[in-house]
Design an enzyme around this catalytic site. Structure first.
Site, short mmCIF file in Angstrom:
data_model
loop_
_atom_site.label_atom_id
_atom_site.label_comp_id
_atom_site.label_asym_id
_atom_site.label_seq_id
_atom_site.Cartn_x
_atom_site.Cartn_y
_atom_site.Cartn_z
N GLU A 96 0.88 -1.16 0.00
CA GLU A 96 0.00 0.00 0.00
C GLU A 96 0.92 1.21 0.00
O GLU A 96 1.85 1.28 0.80
CB GLU A 96 -0.88 0.03 1.26
CG GLU A 96 -1.84 1.21 1.21
CD GLU A 96 -2.66 1.40 2.48
OE1 GLU A 96 -2.26 0.87 3.53
OE2 GLU A 96 -3.68 2.11 2.42
N ARG A 112 6.67 -12.86 8.97
CA ARG A 112 7.38 -11.66 8.54
C ARG A 112 8.71 -11.58 9.26
O ARG A 112 8.95 -12.27 10.25
CB ARG A 112 6.53 -10.42 8.80
CG ARG A 112 6.22 -10.21 10.25
CD ARG A 112 5.26 -9.04 10.52
NE ARG A 112 5.22 -8.06 9.47
CZ ARG A 112 4.17 -7.28 9.21
NH1 ARG A 112 3.08 -7.39 9.95
NH2 ARG A 112 4.20 -6.39 8.26
N LYS A 168 5.70 0.70 11.35
CA LYS A 168 5.45 1.95 10.65
C LYS A 168 5.30 3.09 11.65
O LYS A 168 5.81 4.18 11.47
CB LYS A 168 4.18 1.79 9.80
CG LYS A 168 4.03 2.78 8.69
CD LYS A 168 3.00 2.31 7.67
CE LYS A 168 3.61 1.35 6.66
NZ LYS A 168 2.62 0.82 5.71
#
Length: 563
Positions: A36, A261, A271
């Site tokens: 994204e 991950r 983030k």
RNA sequence: UGGGCCGUCGACAAGCGGUAAGUCACAUGGUUUUGGUCCAUGCAUUCAGGGGUUCGAAUCCUCUCGGCCCAACCA
């Protein structure tokens, strides 16, 4: 790295091998990386990118880059460009297959109409709060929306009006009609579309309804002919929904496979935390070399190859894991050891005068550019009466295992001569100003003239020939391995390493480094790997330390301190 | 707690019923004009724990324990 080393076994490859054997997907493999565009890429994304890309490559398949731009309030073209730049640099090649979810908005809309017509979707006019309340909890079922049984005609009409902009944000949503009692929360009549009168960075004001992730993602994969949709573990619970939508539509149905991950210790990857560091100016932007962002690692001096090797070493599995930062450091050292030209630089200069060396003499000494690579050849380095050495390479009162220069001791100046320290000159405060030494003319080239041994070889630089430079010493961002489970009242901000950046001025470099282009990488012998910073110029050279060399002496000292 | 997933050396991670790969880290020794590199050696009698099946189990069954994810009109 050998090809066979590249294709290390993992459960995803096992699945694909199985699929290939069964003739699934006509023997094709097609993966994708679907970011994204709402932030910058970091080393964790590198895993997702490289896992998808390397699998496509190894199976002679294809790899797409697709921006999952379904939420205009978070996304921006600035991120699109940064992401493209980072992935290119990393070395994943999507060839001509760069796509955007927003390119499929029309098609997704039609699919939604199809679902409504099949009685599998409905327009819900509850408020967000009502929807949340009626969803139930993990232990109790939800209750059906009072609007759940609207007629197909009414749903079609309302949905069209949603698209046409007849309604306010939040007044209606489109929902899949599945099962409000499902033990999987995501299956409780999931939202497919919400109204958002917000301009999109690509579609402008063409749309005021935007698809939700679960509805959009499977369709994007399906439209592009993706065969294996690889994503991270937290989407496991989403898979039944991914499958449900595609089954209802009866379209090409990629297989979603989830893997763990990447987590790295001694840094932060979320983030939120990265953004906080940047916004509070605790670092200098997204490409600050202290950050694990791809742009930060690039500026720090990492090579794409090192990151590729690192990701490969880490492997792919389903167990949550935290990889040791030391593995990342090893990966860049491994690459740079082979490639980086060596250079003698003195970061913390201490003047040495060779008292028995002729006043105005300068000798051009041959120095090897890279002992790991004979092809790299040699260069000339000027030697003269006045030199600098590293302050840490001299001790007036050396401990037992200190092999470097000390009063009365002889060492080798690399490629030059055997040097003996005779006198220490100090100022009034006892600060050492200069060392008076003598050289042995017979030891030219640093070779032992008579079989004499020295225990240390030091790097040096001629005072008259060195250039001044700023050197930025980078280290780990965080002082503790994990900032996720901290005691009450503490945040990761309390553990930022104040020494993650140390700026040194008046460092002494070989003159030719003034012309180094930004990104030029080399080894400062005995110190570490460095690269010319983006801001480096000929008149003001700036070098960043990518990583130190392994340092057994430092480790020894640390262990002595402990015992 | 309902559902889903996971637990193999300090950190990653192979292993897919035939008797614990590899990498990093760590340690020791050798080579060395970088206390770098390189080389050699060591580092899980044991696979979260119990029970079971089997000639044989990390691998199959079962129970227990521990961890992660899911109740944004985020992705």
């Amino acid at each position: 790295m050998e090809d066979k080393d590249r294709t290390k076994s993992n459960f995803i490859r096992d699945i694909i091998d199985q699929d290939l054997q069964n003739g699934k997907n006509d023997g094709k493999v097609h993966t994708r990386f679907p970011p994204e565009p709402n932030g910058h890429l970091h080393i964790g994304h590198a895993k997702a990118i490289l896992v998808n890309y390397s699998i496509a490559q190894d199976y002679n398949g294809k790899f797409n880059l697709r921006f999952d731009d379904t939420n205009p309030i978070k996304e921006d073209e600035e991120f699109v460009n940064a992401i493209i730049n980072d992935i290119k640099w990393l070395g994943a090649d999507w060839e001509d297959r760069l796509f955007y979810a927003s390119d499929y908005f029309e098609q997704m809309y039609e699919y939604a109409v199809q679902l409504i017509k099949a009685g599998k979707a409905f327009v819900d006019s509850q408020s967000a709060e009502e929807i949340r309340a009626n969803r139930g909890s993990v232990t109790s079922p939800g209750v059906n929306s009072p609007f759940r049984d609207r007629s197909i005609e009414e749903n079609l009409d309302l949905f069209e009006k949603m698209r046409d902009g007849d309604f306010e944000d939040g007044s209606h949503v489109l929902r899949g009609k599945i099962d409000m009692a499902s033990p999987n929360m995501l299956m409780r009549d999931p939202l497919m579309y919400r109204i958002r009168h917000t301009a999109h960075h690509r579609t402008g004001n063409r749309w005021c309804i935007y698809p939700m992730y679960d509805w959009a993602h499977g369709l994007e994969d399906s439209i592009e002919g993706i065969t294996h949709s690889l994503c991270s573990l937290e989407f496991q619970a989403h898979r039944p929904l991914y499958d449900w939508y595609l089954d209802q539509l009866n379209v090409h149905h990629p297989q979603q496979i989830e893997f763990a991950r990447l987590n790295l210790n001694y840094t932060v990857m979320s983030k939120r935390k990265l953004l906080e560091l940047v916004e509070e100016n605790l670092v200098n932007g997204w490409d600050d070399p202290r950050l694990p962002t791809l742009s930060g690692l690039r500026r720090r001096g990492f090579t794409p190859e090192a990151i590729q090797n690192f990701i490969h070493k880490v492997g792919v599995a389903k167990a949550h894991s935290v990889v040791d930062y030391a593995l990342l450091e090893h990966s860049i050292r491994e690459v740079l050891n082979k490639q980086a030209p060596r250079v003698m630089s003195v970061l913390n200069p201490l003047k040495v005068v060779i008292t028995n060396y002729p006043e105005d003499q300068v000798e051009e000494i041959d120095a090897v550019n890279n002992p790991e690579d004979p092809e790299a050849g040699t260069r000339k380095v000027p030697f003269s009466k006045e030199l600098y050495i590293e302050r840490e390479d001299f001790m007036e009162d050396p401990p037992k295992k200190f092999f470097r220069l000390a009063p009365g001791r002889e060492v080798r100046f690399r490629y030059a001569y055997f040097i003996t320290c005779n006198e220490v000159i100090k100022d009034g405060n006892g600060e050492i100003l200069e060392l008076q030494c003598t050289y042995d003319p017979a030891s030219k080239g640093g070779k032992s003239p008579d079989g004499r041994k020295v225990k240390a070889t030091l790097h040096w630089i001629s005072t008259a020939h060195a250039i001044d430079a700023e050197v930025r010493l980078y280290d780990r961002l965080i002082t503790i391995p994990d900032t996720n489970n901290l005691e009450e009242g503490k945040t990761f901000m309390d553990f930022i390493n104040p020494d993650a950046l140390k700026v040194l001025h008046n460092c002494k470099l070989e003159a030719h480094l003034a012309k180094a282009e930004a990104g030029f990488r080399c080894q400062f012998e005995r110190l570490g790997y460095f690269c010319a910073d983006l801001d480096s110029t000929e008149s003001k050279p700036i070098f960043n330390r990518t990583v130190t060399l392994r340092d057994t002496w430092a480790r020894l000292q640390k262990n002595i301190g402990k015992n």
